[in-house]
Design an enzyme around this catalytic site. Structure first.
Site, PDB file in Angstrom:
ATOM      1  N   SER A 153       0.871  -1.181   0.000  1.00 34.78           N
ATOM      2  CA  SER A 153       0.000   0.000   0.000  1.00 34.78           C
ATOM      3  C   SER A 153       0.905   1.226   0.000  1.00 34.78           C
ATOM      4  CB  SER A 153      -0.877  -0.015   1.253  1.00 34.78           C
ATOM      5  OG  SER A 153      -1.474   1.239   1.477  1.00 34.78           O
ATOM      6  N   TYR A 160      -2.505  -0.344  10.698  1.00 39.50           N
ATOM      7  CA  TYR A 160      -2.496  -0.830   9.318  1.00 39.50           C
ATOM      8  C   TYR A 160      -1.198  -0.417   8.621  1.00 39.50           C
ATOM      9  CZ  TYR A 160      -3.901  -1.303   4.395  1.00 39.50           C
ATOM     10  OH  TYR A 160      -3.953  -1.627   3.054  1.00 39.50           O
TER      11      TYR A 160
END
Length: 257
Positions: free
Chosen positions: A148, A161
């Protein structure tokens, strides 16, 4: 010697894509299938996995599915052994399974922290190790870890995260350090902000969406299918000397301030 026109083809290769019954995972499976690979979908729910597999078959692609939980190491090892016995070698692994929880860090539930680590990091370790042991014997293989932009960037409410994705970037480099000598290429694919169910809350937030489009040089959200070209490259012979890298597909988000 590989013909230059065939370097991006995946004919005769089998790919396992975790967390691939919907969203980015399913789109990546479709992209690899379009390049000639036989794909194995994975999820924790049998009916959803079966339905996704059926959809790809109806499009004319070679597809199977395997139901297992990436966070359960014993379950993973059994599933990988069964797949290779029934279907043959796993030539390409895409570690896509992942989850998200949002909350201010000071209020973050410890169990949700552990849930994120189990899925986003432990799951990659379990599946990669089980598959890589067999790739090592064959002295070839492609591993693609889905990261990501949070491998590099933090935002409020998603610190845990981001921590898992930053760790995934280093795990990818570690795979290169340990396994490149066996002919395995391990790389990462790092999406920016894409129109998926995982991002539904952000998509529905008009203020955030406007900010994102202004912040991203491309001026828009990404479409899941726009990840497929990069995935095919990392899965194909075209990337045989690319190892330990994180390829950002983000419309330029991480390149500007």
């Amino acid at each position: 010697m590989i013909n230059r026109d065939d370097r991006f083809r995946l004919d005769g290769r089998q790919a396992l894509i975790t967390g691939s019954c919907r969203g980015i995972g399913l789109e990546l499976a479709r992209g690899l299938a379009q390049a000639g690979a036989a794909v194995v979908l994975n999820g924790r729910e049998a009916e959803r996995s079966r339905a996704a597999c059926r959809a790809l078959r109806e499009e004319g692609f070679a597809a199977e599915f395997a139901v297992f939980d990436v966070t359960d190491g014993a379950q993973v090892r059994t599933a990988v052994a069964d797949l290779e016995e029934r279907l043959g070698p796993i030539d390409i692994l895409i570690n896509n399974a992942g989850i998200q929880h949002r909350a201010p860090l000071e209020a973050f539930d410890p169990e949700q922290w552990h849930d994120l680590v189990r899925t986003n990091l432990d799951g990659v370790f379990h599946v990669s190790q089980a598959v890589a042991r067999r790739m090592i014997e064959r002295r070839r293989g492609k591993i693609i870890n889905i990261g990501s932009v949070q491998c590099e960037l933090a935002r409020p409410s998603i610190a845990p995260y981001a921590a898992t994705k930053g760790a995934l970037r280093m795990l990818t480099r570690g795979m290169c350090a340990d396994w490149a000598r066996y002919g395995i290429q391990a790389n990462g694919l790092a999406p920016g902000y894409f129109q998926t169910e995982l991002n539904r809350a952000l998509l529905d937030d008009e203020d955030f969406s406007a900010w994102l489009c202004q912040r991203t040089p491309a001026g828009r959200w990404g479409k899941p299918e726009e990840l497929c070209g990069a995935a095919v490259f990392l899965a194909s012979a075209a990337s045989d000397f690319v190892n330990g890298q994180m390829l950002y597909v983000d419309g330029g988000l991480t390149s500007v301030v």
